[in-house]
Design an enzyme around this catalytic site. Structure first.
Site, PDB file in Angstrom:
ATOM      1  N   GLU B  50       2.808  17.563  -8.191  1.00 31.46           N
ATOM      2  CA  GLU B  50       1.357  17.628  -7.969  1.00 31.46           C
ATOM      3  C   GLU B  50       0.841  16.462  -7.125  1.00 31.46           C
ATOM      4  O   GLU B  50      -0.170  16.589  -6.440  1.00 31.46           O
ATOM      5  CB  GLU B  50       0.608  17.693  -9.300  1.00 31.46           C
ATOM      6  N   PHE B 112      -1.705  22.111 -26.875  1.00 25.03           N
ATOM      7  CA  PHE B 112      -0.574  22.016 -25.969  1.00 25.03           C
ATOM      8  C   PHE B 112      -1.070  21.749 -24.541  1.00 25.03           C
ATOM      9  O   PHE B 112      -1.941  22.452 -24.037  1.00 25.03           O
ATOM     10  CB  PHE B 112       0.236  23.312 -26.011  1.00 25.03           C
ATOM     11  N   GLN B 113      -0.519  20.750 -23.914  1.00 33.01           N
ATOM     12  CA  GLN B 113      -0.870  20.342 -22.535  1.00 33.01           C
ATOM     13  C   GLN B 113      -2.359  20.057 -22.369  1.00 33.01           C
ATOM     14  O   GLN B 113      -2.939  20.327 -21.326  1.00 33.01           O
ATOM     15  CB  GLN B 113      -0.390  21.374 -21.520  1.00 33.01           C
ATOM     16  N   LYS B 162      -9.078  27.735 -19.603  1.00 35.10           N
ATOM     17  CA  LYS B 162      -8.356  28.963 -19.273  1.00 35.10           C
ATOM     18  C   LYS B 162      -9.160  30.223 -19.571  1.00 35.10           C
ATOM     19  O   LYS B 162      -9.175  31.169 -18.785  1.00 35.10           O
ATOM     20  CB  LYS B 162      -7.036  28.986 -20.044  1.00 35.10           C
ATOM     21  N   MET B 479       7.834  -5.341   2.679  1.00 35.05           N
ATOM     22  CA  MET B 479       6.574  -6.059   2.542  1.00 35.05           C
ATOM     23  C   MET B 479       6.637  -7.027   1.361  1.00 35.05           C
ATOM     24  O   MET B 479       6.142  -8.153   1.420  1.00 35.05           O
ATOM     25  CB  MET B 479       5.436  -5.045   2.366  1.00 35.05           C
TER      26      MET B 479
HETATM   27  C1  LIG Z   1      -0.163  -3.112   3.149  1.00 35.69           C
HETATM   28  C2  LIG Z   1      -1.570  -3.000   3.643  1.00 35.69           C
HETATM   29  C3  LIG Z   1      -2.050  -3.915   4.555  1.00 35.69           C
HETATM   30  C4  LIG Z   1      -3.339  -3.783   5.081  1.00 35.69           C
HETATM   31  N1  LIG Z   1      -3.741  -4.651   6.052  1.00 35.69           N
HETATM   32  C5  LIG Z   1      -4.919  -4.413   6.695  1.00 35.69           C
HETATM   33  C6  LIG Z   1      -5.305  -5.184   7.843  1.00 35.69           C
HETATM   34  O1  LIG Z   1      -4.598  -6.091   8.282  1.00 35.69           O
HETATM   35  N2  LIG Z   1      -6.467  -4.880   8.456  1.00 35.69           N
HETATM   36  C7  LIG Z   1      -7.286  -3.862   8.019  1.00 35.69           C
HETATM   37  O2  LIG Z   1      -8.306  -3.593   8.637  1.00 35.69           O
HETATM   38  N3  LIG Z   1      -6.960  -3.147   6.920  1.00 35.69           N
HETATM   39  C8  LIG Z   1      -5.788  -3.386   6.266  1.00 35.69           C
HETATM   40  N4  LIG Z   1      -5.448  -2.608   5.187  1.00 35.69           N
HETATM   41  C9  LIG Z   1      -6.388  -1.543   4.748  1.00 35.69           C
HETATM   42  C10 LIG Z   1      -7.461  -2.076   3.811  1.00 35.69           C
HETATM   43  O3  LIG Z   1      -6.919  -2.189   2.517  1.00 35.69           O
HETATM   44  C11 LIG Z   1      -8.694  -1.107   3.780  1.00 35.69           C
HETATM   45  O4  LIG Z   1      -8.272   0.181   3.437  1.00 35.69           O
HETATM   46  C12 LIG Z   1      -9.399  -1.010   5.098  1.00 35.69           C
HETATM   47  O5  LIG Z   1      -9.558  -2.272   5.699  1.00 35.69           O
HETATM   48  C13 LIG Z   1     -10.768  -0.366   4.924  1.00 35.69           C
HETATM   49  O6  LIG Z   1     -11.209   0.145   6.140  1.00 35.69           O
HETATM   50  P1  LIG Z   1     -12.740   0.373   6.463  1.00 35.69           P
HETATM   51  O7  LIG Z   1     -13.510  -0.888   6.290  1.00 35.69           O
HETATM   52  O8  LIG Z   1     -12.773   1.020   7.800  1.00 35.69           O
HETATM   53  O9  LIG Z   1     -13.278   1.322   5.324  1.00 35.69           O
HETATM   54  P2  LIG Z   1     -13.023   2.813   4.855  1.00 35.69           P
HETATM   55  O10 LIG Z   1     -12.294   2.769   3.566  1.00 35.69           O
HETATM   56  O11 LIG Z   1     -12.515   3.674   5.926  1.00 35.69           O
HETATM   57  O12 LIG Z   1     -14.524   3.182   4.477  1.00 35.69           O
HETATM   58  C14 LIG Z   1     -15.400   3.731   5.384  1.00 35.69           C
HETATM   59  C15 LIG Z   1     -16.803   3.172   5.258  1.00 35.69           C
HETATM   60  O13 LIG Z   1     -17.622   3.993   6.099  1.00 35.69           O
HETATM   61  C16 LIG Z   1     -18.715   4.474   5.387  1.00 35.69           C
HETATM   62  N5  LIG Z   1     -19.099   5.799   5.867  1.00 35.69           N
HETATM   63  C17 LIG Z   1     -18.567   7.003   5.536  1.00 35.69           C
HETATM   64  N6  LIG Z   1     -19.218   8.001   6.154  1.00 35.69           N
HETATM   65  C18 LIG Z   1     -20.183   7.422   6.895  1.00 35.69           C
HETATM   66  C19 LIG Z   1     -21.207   7.931   7.733  1.00 35.69           C
HETATM   67  N7  LIG Z   1     -21.360   9.255   7.946  1.00 35.69           N
HETATM   68  N8  LIG Z   1     -22.051   7.066   8.318  1.00 35.69           N
HETATM   69  C20 LIG Z   1     -21.936   5.717   8.116  1.00 35.69           C
HETATM   70  N9  LIG Z   1     -20.981   5.190   7.309  1.00 35.69           N
HETATM   71  C21 LIG Z   1     -20.123   6.028   6.716  1.00 35.69           C
HETATM   72  C22 LIG Z   1     -18.292   4.479   3.939  1.00 35.69           C
HETATM   73  O14 LIG Z   1     -19.398   4.434   3.081  1.00 35.69           O
HETATM   74  C23 LIG Z   1     -17.394   3.239   3.863  1.00 35.69           C
HETATM   75  O15 LIG Z   1     -18.161   2.088   3.604  1.00 35.69           O
HETATM   76  C24 LIG Z   1      -4.177  -2.743   4.628  1.00 35.69           C
HETATM   77  C25 LIG Z   1      -3.708  -1.851   3.680  1.00 35.69           C
HETATM   78  C26 LIG Z   1      -2.406  -1.953   3.198  1.00 35.69           C
HETATM   79  C27 LIG Z   1      -1.924  -0.947   2.217  1.00 35.69           C
HETATM   80  C1  LIG Z   2       3.278   3.364  -5.542  1.00 40.51           C
HETATM   81  C2  LIG Z   2       3.394   1.959  -5.092  1.00 40.51           C
HETATM   82  N1  LIG Z   2       4.150   1.076  -5.795  1.00 40.51           N
HETATM   83  C3  LIG Z   2       4.277  -0.208  -5.372  1.00 40.51           C
HETATM   84  C4  LIG Z   2       3.649  -0.637  -4.239  1.00 40.51           C
HETATM   85  C5  LIG Z   2       3.779  -2.095  -3.776  1.00 40.51           C
HETATM   86  N2  LIG Z   2       4.488  -2.143  -2.460  1.00 40.51           N
HETATM   87  C6  LIG Z   2       3.804  -2.289  -1.310  1.00 40.51           C
HETATM   88  S1  LIG Z   2       4.805  -2.244   0.037  1.00 40.51           S
HETATM   89  C7  LIG Z   2       6.178  -2.057  -0.919  1.00 40.51           C
HETATM   90  C8  LIG Z   2       7.544  -1.929  -0.282  1.00 40.51           C
HETATM   91  C9  LIG Z   2       7.685  -0.739   0.572  1.00 40.51           C
HETATM   92  O1  LIG Z   2       9.038  -0.622   0.976  1.00 40.51           O
HETATM   93  P1  LIG Z   2       9.453   0.354   2.143  1.00 40.51           P
HETATM   94  O2  LIG Z   2       8.858   1.682   1.923  1.00 40.51           O
HETATM   95  O3  LIG Z   2      10.926   0.297   2.315  1.00 40.51           O
HETATM   96  O4  LIG Z   2       8.712  -0.282   3.392  1.00 40.51           O
HETATM   97  P2  LIG Z   2       8.994  -1.644   4.187  1.00 40.51           P
HETATM   98  O5  LIG Z   2       7.975  -2.622   3.722  1.00 40.51           O
HETATM   99  O6  LIG Z   2      10.379  -2.058   3.904  1.00 40.51           O
HETATM  100  O7  LIG Z   2       8.768  -1.244   5.610  1.00 40.51           O
HETATM  101  C10 LIG Z   2       5.828  -2.039  -2.280  1.00 40.51           C
HETATM  102  C11 LIG Z   2       6.798  -1.927  -3.377  1.00 40.51           C
HETATM  103  C12 LIG Z   2       2.848   0.312  -3.556  1.00 40.51           C
HETATM  104  N3  LIG Z   2       2.151  -0.019  -2.466  1.00 40.51           N
HETATM  105  N4  LIG Z   2       2.768   1.598  -3.974  1.00 40.51           N
END
Ligand SMILES: Cc1cc2nc3c(=O)[nH]c(=O)nc-3n(C[C@H](O)[C@H](O)[C@H](O)COP(=O)(O)OP(=O)(O)OC[C@H]3O[C@@H](n4cnc5c(N)ncnc54)[C@H](O)[C@@H]3O)c2cc1C
Ligand SMILES: Cc1ncc(C[n+]2csc(CCOP(=O)(O)OP(=O)(O)O)c2C)c(N)n1
Ligand SMILES: [Mg+2]
Lengths: 166, 573
Positions: B50, B112-113, B162, B479
């Protein structure tokens, strides 16, 4: 920023899940909640809730915005922003025997309380008013005498023409 | 028309114009599955888990802008879907997730479930509905689609006991044409006076920046953004979620900002005097340490959700409204008023930005002995002519995909930014491929992430979905390893991914094509060969440098001006 107390009043859809959404929001986002009261209004499809919370200005702004965003919240007002009445009700069960009986009775008259139950050894006094008044009454009675306290939590309403309507 | 509850549910989906339902059957939804069987219009995609269903619907939605629809059974069906619901919630993606529930009279008896799906999903949905009778189904479905897709979009769960879908109870059906909810009224236009103030402030800027994000995609206002940026001539940066809204190849684009953003984007932020923030939420990955964020800037923030404004960072000109409406208004005002920033100031600002750019913060060390992950992404970009839909998982590979694949169009870059859900990439890619069978769809993943929803290779086989999987296999939770290298003196606690499967054989066992690529010289050829196989899912296992790190990086507690650069920055080209 300084932390202050706010009384926020809400109109909610009178649906089973609505209250848990409000309560859940506070716990999920780590907002303070001092009291929460809720009951249906004269319009049975709506409930009215009063929340007493505290925080700095930015937190309070987020709290009201987040509450407004909940789909079940129909209207909201921060009562603290203008003149309002915020009261709660308390029932307090106290030990009352011998000389204490007269004393408690006098105290309850001073605080405009009402004795709603009497036994040989206890009274239940009902008191409404602002929270400070209820606190003061509790203090005056003293821990020794108090058997149980039950408070409703604050309910509030804006003074004058201002108000929460759909 | 008299229909059963199950039929009404499916008929509602037809009336909403739904093409695909991603789901998995079970006891509580069997009546609904029977109704699905007896019609052709709505196609059901049987997933293998799912979570996969929610990510597929999510990928479909991110690529098309339409809501994604999911159907799961009660109990474990509902709980398995939660990760995907939360993923969509944090990135504001519209989903309608239908969960079966036990028969109404058994609710609350630990039947159940039985699980309290409404309670379990409440913290990670935009809204949820418990259906209270069969004749409520149509109106609840209408509301669910309305709430999911309007305002700030998000997932909506509909929980249906259901018995309300039972075939023998027929009720009149009519799908509502309108919804009105007194407690829900999404805003549209921004305050005119505020918009005017914003335009005036923009005209006074000396060192402006435009900070764009996912909201540009959600509001479909990339054209307006492009016009505005070109009209003003200001530099544009984007969050991870907004990539593609503004063309990466345009000269005004300075790259992504934030934790792994470019030197020029982050220093541009740090030194700007006017910041126009559109459809962004000032996430902590973006701002770095709040105390150091844009110390000299006056900030204009346009967002449809008031809670996004002044949540983490105070702003000077807040504008609550739909970005498309607000940007259109700004363009009108600019057309009427010829006052602009002093061109000399802006030219000086660009000179400064070009200087930062010349540092080449994304340069990496090339190698002819070991495959560099950045090189693979660059080649994927070349081979797909920059036109592919690219999904990703979470980790270093995700950042490299974001940094080195230059997205010129919106909705091409599909990843889990807010929740950072490993396992998202493959099912999301399948959802995209269903929406756009003629387009190239690539999943750039890591050997750890791919294993979190690997079972969906089977779904791809069943429905013939020839996506391309680019596995950047560094044998590490890369990472995590990087953070352990930087912050824990190289104590690699549980970040080595031992006991990897033979991905080639694994792919082949599903009748897909598997390839293992170990030499840099083979990368391009392999990619060309794989993308030439139009009818096949090709799993490319690239054995990459296991020591490579993502640069630049803003570490915890640091500001935009305190980036950690590649140790050889300056020497690299
Ligand atoms: C490993 C990892 C590393 C990351 N590193 C970075 C990084 O280096 N840099 C980075 O930028 N992010 C990074 N992120 C992502 C970060 O965590 C956020 O998800 C991201 O920065 C949010 O983007 P955003 O501000 O565009 O918001 P979004 O989550 O895209 O939100 C959109 C916003 O727009 C608004 N909005 C929606 N519809 C409308 C509309 N019609 N009109 C006006 N406003 C609207 C919403 O209300 C909301 O406030 C990383 C994520 C991970 C998993
Ligand atoms: C479901 C979930 N569990 C744990 C994490 C924490 N986490 C972030 S990056 C990462 C490693 C990812 O490894 P891989 O997919 O091999 O990518 P790489 O960083 O090596 O490119 C982990 C464990 C996560 N983001 N999501
Ligand atoms: Mg890895």
């Amino acid at each position: 920023m300084s932390v202050s107390k706010h009384v926020v009043s809400l109109l909610l859809e009178n649906e089973s899940g609505a209250l848990s959404r409000v309560a859940g929001l506070f716990s999920m986002r780590g907002y303070n909640i001092e009291s929460l009261t809720v009951a249906p209004t004269h319009d049975p499809t709506l409930s009215r809730a009063t929340i007493v919370t505290s925080g700095d200005d930015r937190t309070i702004e987020q709290i009201t915005k987040q509450l407004n965003k909940l789909v079940d919240v129909v209207r909201l007002v921060d009562l603290t922003e203008a003149a309002h009445v915020a009261h709660e009700m308390m029932m307090i069960k106290v030990r009352a025997s011998g000389v204490q009986r007269d004393e408690i009775q006098r105290l309850s008259v001073i605080y405009k309380g009402k004795i709603v139950d009497v036994t040989e050894s206890t009274f239940i006094i009902e008191l409404t008013g602002n929270s400070d008044k209820l606190d003061a009454f509790i203090k005056s009675v003293g821990d020794e005498q108090i058997l149980e306290v039950v408070r409703s939590g604050v309910t509030g309403i804006a003074r004058g023409e201002r108000g929460l309507k759909v | 028309m008299e229909l059963s509850g199950g039929e009404i549910l499916i008929q509602s989906l037809q009336d909403e114009g739904v093409e695909y339902v991603f789901g998995y059957p079970g006891g509580a939804v069997l009546h609904i599955y029977d109704a699905i069987f007896r019609q052709q219009q709505v196609k059901h995609i049987l997933v293998r888990h799912e979570q996969g269903a929610t990510h597929m619907a999510d990928g479909y939605s991110r690529a098309t802008g339409k809501p994604g629809v999911v159907l799961v059974t009660s109990g474990p069906g509902a709980t398995n879907a939660i990760t995907g619901i939360a993923t969509a919630h944090l990135d504001s993606i519209p989903l309608v997730v239908i969960t079966g529930q036990v028969t109404s009279k058994y609710i609350g008896t630990d039947a159940f479930q039985e699980v309290d799906a409404i309670g379990c999903t409440r913290p990670c949905v935009k809204h949820n509905f418990m259906v209270k009778s069969a004749d409520e189904i149509a109106s609840v479905m209408k509301k669910a689609f309305y709430v999911a897709t309007t305002g700030r979009p998000g997932p909506v769960v509909v929980d249906i006991p259901k018995d309300f879908t039972a075939p023998h109870i027929k009720i009149p059906y009519e799908y509502p044409t309108e919804v009105s909810m007194r407690s829900y009224a999404p805003v549209s236009g921004g305050h005119v006076g505020q918009v005017r103030k914003a335009v005036e402030l923009l005209a006074q800027a000396k060192q402006p920046m435009i900070y764009t994000g996912g909201g540009v995609l959600m509001s479909e206002s990339h054209h307006e953004l492009r016009k505005l940026a070109q009209e003003l001539g200001y530099p544009v940066t984007s969050t991870l979620m907004g990539l593609g809204a503004y063309p990466a190849s345009d000269k005004q684009f300075v790259g992504m900002l934030g934790m792994h953003g470019t030197y020029e984007a982050n220093l541009g932020m740090h030194n700007c005097d006017v910041l126009l923030a559109v459809g962004v939420r000032f996430d902590d990955r973006v701002t770095g340490e709040i105390e150091h964020f844009c110390p000299n800037a006056k900030i204009i923030h346009v967002d449809i959700d008031p809670t996004s404004i002044a949540k983490n960072i105070g702003v000077d000109i807040p504008i609550v409204g739909d970005l498309k409406v607000v940007l259109t208004r700004m363009l009108e005002l600019l057309a009427q008023d010829s006052r602009r920033a002093n061109p000399e100031d802006i030219a000086r600002w660009w000179t400064q930005i070009e200087e930062w750019k010349s540092v080449k913060s994304l340069a990496y060390e090339a190698s002819d002995s070991v495959i560099k992950p950045q090189y693979v992404v660059e080649k994927v970009w070349e081979v797909t002519k920059g036109e592919a839909y690219v999904t990703s998982d979470v980790g270093q590979h995700q950042m490299w995909a974001a940094q080195y694949y230059k997205f010129d169009e919106p909705r091409r870059w599909i990843n889990s930014g807010g929740l950072g859900t490993m396992g998202f990439g493959l099912p999301a890619a399948l959802g995209v491929k269903l929406a756009y069978p003629e387009s190239e769809v690539v999943c750039i993943t890591g050997e750890a992430s791919i294993q979190m929803c690997l079972q969906e290779l089977s779904t791809a086989m069943q429905y013939g979905l020839p996506v391309k999987v680019v596995n950047l296999n560094n044998r590490y939770l890369g990472m995590v390893r990087q953070w352990q290298e930087f912050q824990y003196e190289g104590r690699y606690s549980n970040s080595y991914v031992d006991a990897l499967p033979d991905f080639v054989k694994l792919a082949e066992s599903y009748n897909h094509v598997g390839m293992k690529i170990e030499k840099p010289g083979d990368v391009e050829g392999a990619l060309k060969e794989a993308f030439a196989m139009k009818e096949k899912l090709v799993f490319m296992d690239f054995i990459t440098d296991d020591t490579e790190n993502v640069y630049p990086m803003i570490e915890a507690g640091k500001g935009h001006h305190e980036m950690r650069m590649h140790p050889k920055v300056g020497e690299l080209s």
